[in-house]
Design a protein around this motif. Structure first.
Motif, PDB file in Angstrom:
ATOM      1  N   UNK A  72       0.824  -1.204   0.000  1.00 13.92           N
ATOM      2  CA  UNK A  72       0.000   0.000   0.000  1.00 13.92           C
ATOM      3  C   UNK A  72       0.861   1.259   0.000  1.00 13.92           C
ATOM      4  N   UNK A  73       0.414   2.268  -0.728  1.00 11.16           N
ATOM      5  CA  UNK A  73       1.119   3.550  -0.773  1.00 11.16           C
ATOM      6  C   UNK A  73       1.180   4.174   0.611  1.00 11.16           C
ATOM      7  N   UNK A  74       0.121   4.027   1.393  1.00  9.49           N
ATOM      8  CA  UNK A  74       0.145   4.613   2.742  1.00  9.49           C
ATOM      9  C   UNK A  74       1.236   3.985   3.598  1.00  9.49           C
ATOM     10  N   UNK A  75       1.538   2.720   3.365  1.00 12.52           N
ATOM     11  CA  UNK A  75       2.629   2.062   4.095  1.00 12.52           C
ATOM     12  C   UNK A  75       3.964   2.680   3.699  1.00 12.52           C
ATOM     13  N   UNK A  76       4.172   2.866   2.398  1.00 13.96           N
ATOM     14  CA  UNK A  76       5.419   3.488   1.942  1.00 13.96           C
ATOM     15  C   UNK A  76       5.568   4.896   2.502  1.00 13.96           C
ATOM     16  N   UNK A  77       4.478   5.650   2.504  1.00 11.86           N
ATOM     17  CA  UNK A  77       4.531   7.016   3.029  1.00 11.86           C
ATOM     18  C   UNK A  77       4.876   7.033   4.514  1.00 11.86           C
ATOM     19  N   UNK A  78       4.276   6.119   5.265  1.00 10.87           N
ATOM     20  CA  UNK A  78       4.553   6.049   6.706  1.00 10.87           C
ATOM     21  C   UNK A  78       5.989   5.624   6.967  1.00 10.87           C
ATOM     22  N   UNK A  79       6.467   4.649   6.226  1.00  6.05           N
ATOM     23  CA  UNK A  79       7.854   4.211   6.373  1.00  6.05           C
ATOM     24  C   UNK A  79       8.822   5.347   6.052  1.00  6.05           C
ATOM     25  N   UNK A  80       8.543   6.088   4.988  1.00  6.38           N
ATOM     26  CA  UNK A  80       9.391   7.209   4.615  1.00  6.38           C
ATOM     27  C   UNK A  80       9.379   8.275   5.707  1.00  6.38           C
ATOM     28  N   UNK A  81       8.206   8.509   6.285  1.00  5.51           N
ATOM     29  CA  UNK A  81       8.100   9.492   7.363  1.00  5.51           C
ATOM     30  C   UNK A  81       8.946   9.122   8.567  1.00  5.51           C
ATOM     31  N   UNK A  82       8.957   7.847   8.925  1.00  8.78           N
ATOM     32  CA  UNK A  82       9.785   7.392  10.043  1.00  8.78           C
ATOM     33  C   UNK A  82      11.262   7.487   9.666  1.00  8.78           C
ATOM     34  N   UNK A  83      11.590   7.053   8.478  1.00  5.53           N
ATOM     35  CA  UNK A  83      12.979   7.067   8.021  1.00  5.53           C
ATOM     36  C   UNK A  83      13.582   8.464   8.060  1.00  5.53           C
ATOM     37  N   UNK A  84      12.818   9.453   7.709  1.00  2.00           N
ATOM     38  CA  UNK A  84      13.353  10.813   7.565  1.00  2.00           C
ATOM     39  C   UNK A  84      13.200  11.670   8.815  1.00  2.00           C
ATOM     40  N   UNK A  85      12.680  11.109   9.895  1.00  2.00           N
ATOM     41  CA  UNK A  85      12.486  11.881  11.117  1.00  2.00           C
ATOM     42  C   UNK A  85      13.463  11.441  12.201  1.00  2.00           C
ATOM     43  N   UNK A  86      14.259  12.373  12.672  1.00  2.00           N
ATOM     44  CA  UNK A  86      15.213  12.081  13.741  1.00  2.00           C
ATOM     45  C   UNK A  86      14.510  11.851  15.077  1.00  2.00           C
ATOM     46  N   UNK A  87      13.212  12.072  15.126  1.00  2.00           N
ATOM     47  CA  UNK A  87      12.462  11.864  16.365  1.00  2.00           C
ATOM     48  C   UNK A  87      12.289  10.384  16.694  1.00  2.00           C
ATOM     49  N   UNK A  88      12.505   9.522  15.701  1.00  2.00           N
ATOM     50  CA  UNK A  88      12.360   8.079  15.912  1.00  2.00           C
ATOM     51  C   UNK A  88      13.725   7.461  16.215  1.00  2.00           C
ATOM     52  N   UNK A  89      13.752   6.372  17.001  1.00  2.00           N
ATOM     53  CA  UNK A  89      15.025   5.709  17.300  1.00  2.00           C
ATOM     54  C   UNK A  89      15.722   5.207  16.030  1.00  2.00           C
TER      55      UNK A  89
END
Length: 72
Positions: free
Chosen positions: A36-53
């Motif tokens: 799903x595109x929403x999965x890719x978008x969410x994964x990209x959001x986590x990948x690009x945010x330093x707020x996540x471990x």
């Protein structure tokens, strides 16, 4: 529960700061198989945010690669 609902649940778990890191990593890995595109978008959001471990971001990167056909 349909596949889209399951995908949304995995996204919620992955992004939840109150969930144990290992569970969040597993959710990210699972999202790499949904297609799903929403999965890719969410994964990209986590990948690009330093707020996540870093470990979660690494898992998101691998799962994102899988969605794009870079990993088997």
């Amino acid at each position: 529960m349909d596949n889209l609902q399951a995908t949304n649940m995995l996204i919620d778990v992955m992004q939840s700061r109150s969930t144990e890191l290992e569970i969040r990593i597993g959710a990210a890995e699972g999202l790499g198989y949904t297609g799903f595109v929403i999965a890719r978008d969410a994964l990209y959001g986590v990948l690009t945010s330093a707020a996540y471990p870093a470990a979660l971001r690494a898992s998101a990167a691998k799962a994102l690669g899988r969605t794009l056909g870079a990993c088997e």
